[in-house]
Design a protein around this motif. Structure first.
Motif, PDB file in Angstrom:
ATOM      1  N   LEU A 177       0.828  -1.210   0.000  1.00 10.43           N
ATOM      2  CA  LEU A 177       0.000   0.000   0.000  1.00 10.43           C
ATOM      3  C   LEU A 177       0.860   1.257   0.000  1.00 10.43           C
ATOM      4  CD1 LEU A 177      -2.838  -0.949   2.500  1.00 10.43           C
ATOM      5  CD2 LEU A 177      -2.871  -1.062  -0.006  1.00 10.43           C
ATOM      6  N   LEU A 178       1.960   1.222   0.704  1.00 13.08           N
ATOM      7  CA  LEU A 178       2.847   2.380   0.802  1.00 13.08           C
ATOM      8  C   LEU A 178       3.405   2.786  -0.565  1.00 13.08           C
ATOM      9  CD1 LEU A 178       4.037   4.330   2.883  1.00 13.08           C
ATOM     10  CD2 LEU A 178       5.913   2.703   3.220  1.00 13.08           C
ATOM     11  N   ALA A 179       3.489   1.844  -1.484  1.00 12.90           N
ATOM     12  CA  ALA A 179       3.997   2.132  -2.825  1.00 12.90           C
ATOM     13  C   ALA A 179       2.953   2.830  -3.703  1.00 12.90           C
ATOM     14  CB  ALA A 179       4.454   0.835  -3.489  1.00 12.90           C
ATOM     15  N   LEU A 180       1.727   2.975  -3.185  1.00 14.55           N
ATOM     16  CA  LEU A 180       0.631   3.563  -3.964  1.00 14.55           C
ATOM     17  C   LEU A 180       0.266   4.946  -3.444  1.00 14.55           C
ATOM     18  CD1 LEU A 180      -1.731   0.464  -4.027  1.00 14.55           C
ATOM     19  CD2 LEU A 180      -0.305   1.303  -5.912  1.00 14.55           C
ATOM     20  N   PRO A 181      -0.371   5.756  -4.293  1.00 16.10           N
ATOM     21  CA  PRO A 181      -0.925   7.021  -3.785  1.00 16.10           C
ATOM     22  C   PRO A 181      -2.018   6.728  -2.754  1.00 16.10           C
ATOM     23  CG  PRO A 181      -0.984   6.949  -6.204  1.00 16.10           C
ATOM     24  CD  PRO A 181      -0.578   5.591  -5.732  1.00 16.10           C
ATOM     25  N   ALA A 182      -2.179   7.594  -1.796  1.00 12.60           N
ATOM     26  CA  ALA A 182      -3.121   7.375  -0.687  1.00 12.60           C
ATOM     27  C   ALA A 182      -4.539   7.084  -1.179  1.00 12.60           C
ATOM     28  CB  ALA A 182      -3.114   8.586   0.240  1.00 12.60           C
ATOM     29  N   ARG A 183      -4.980   7.741  -2.220  1.00 14.18           N
ATOM     30  CA  ARG A 183      -6.358   7.557  -2.695  1.00 14.18           C
ATOM     31  C   ARG A 183      -6.621   6.162  -3.251  1.00 14.18           C
ATOM     32  NH1 ARG A 183      -3.665   9.420  -6.865  1.00 14.18           N
ATOM     33  NH2 ARG A 183      -4.329   9.023  -8.992  1.00 14.18           N
ATOM     34  N   LYS A 184      -5.568   5.452  -3.661  1.00 11.80           N
ATOM     35  CA  LYS A 184      -5.733   4.114  -4.245  1.00 11.80           C
ATOM     36  C   LYS A 184      -5.603   2.989  -3.222  1.00 11.80           C
ATOM     37  CE  LYS A 184      -4.387   5.239  -8.923  1.00 11.80           C
ATOM     38  NZ  LYS A 184      -3.659   4.769 -10.102  1.00 11.80           N
ATOM     39  N   ARG A 185      -5.201   3.304  -2.031  1.00 12.30           N
ATOM     40  CA  ARG A 185      -4.885   2.272  -1.035  1.00 12.30           C
ATOM     41  C   ARG A 185      -6.091   1.444  -0.580  1.00 12.30           C
ATOM     42  NH1 ARG A 185      -0.628   6.098   2.208  1.00 12.30           N
ATOM     43  NH2 ARG A 185       1.037   5.943   0.629  1.00 12.30           N
TER      44      ARG A 185
END
Length: 103
Positions: free
Chosen positions: A16-24
């Motif tokens: 999740l950390l590798a993704l933008p916050a909105r996509k988590r």
């Protein structure tokens, strides 16, 4: 899905950390769906799913791009871990509700 261990939570948090916050949140739900599907595949065919692994959350997360695991006081990582735990709690609550309906 196989029982969730601390390493599963950490691997999912790093994915999740590798993704933008909105996509988590959506990504977390997708990881759970994939782990459940991989576990059904494993139980039916006796081998790991070719893309999603052995039915553990970690096997799904490890197949995705991941950030290096930071310390637990990293605020962005804390948000990711909270997303993981919230999704696991919601899944457990839904399952408990289904069990109550069957009894």
């Amino acid at each position: 899905m196989r029982p969730v261990l601390p390493a599963d939570v950490a691997a999912a948090g790093c994915a999740l950390l590798a993704l933008p916050a909105r996509k988590r949140p959506g990504a977390m739900l997708e990881m759970l769906h994939r782990a459940e599907a991989a576990d059904r595949y494993r139980l039916a065919l006796g081998r790991a799913h070719p893309h999603w692994g052995n039915g553990s959350l970690a096997s799904v997360a490890m197949a995705l791009p991941r950030a290096a695991e930071p310390f637990l006081n990293d605020p962005d990582y804390v948000d990711c871990m909270m997303t993981v735990f919230a999704a696991l709690k919601a899944r457990n609550d839904r399952r408990a509700g289904v069990s109550r309906l069957r009894n």
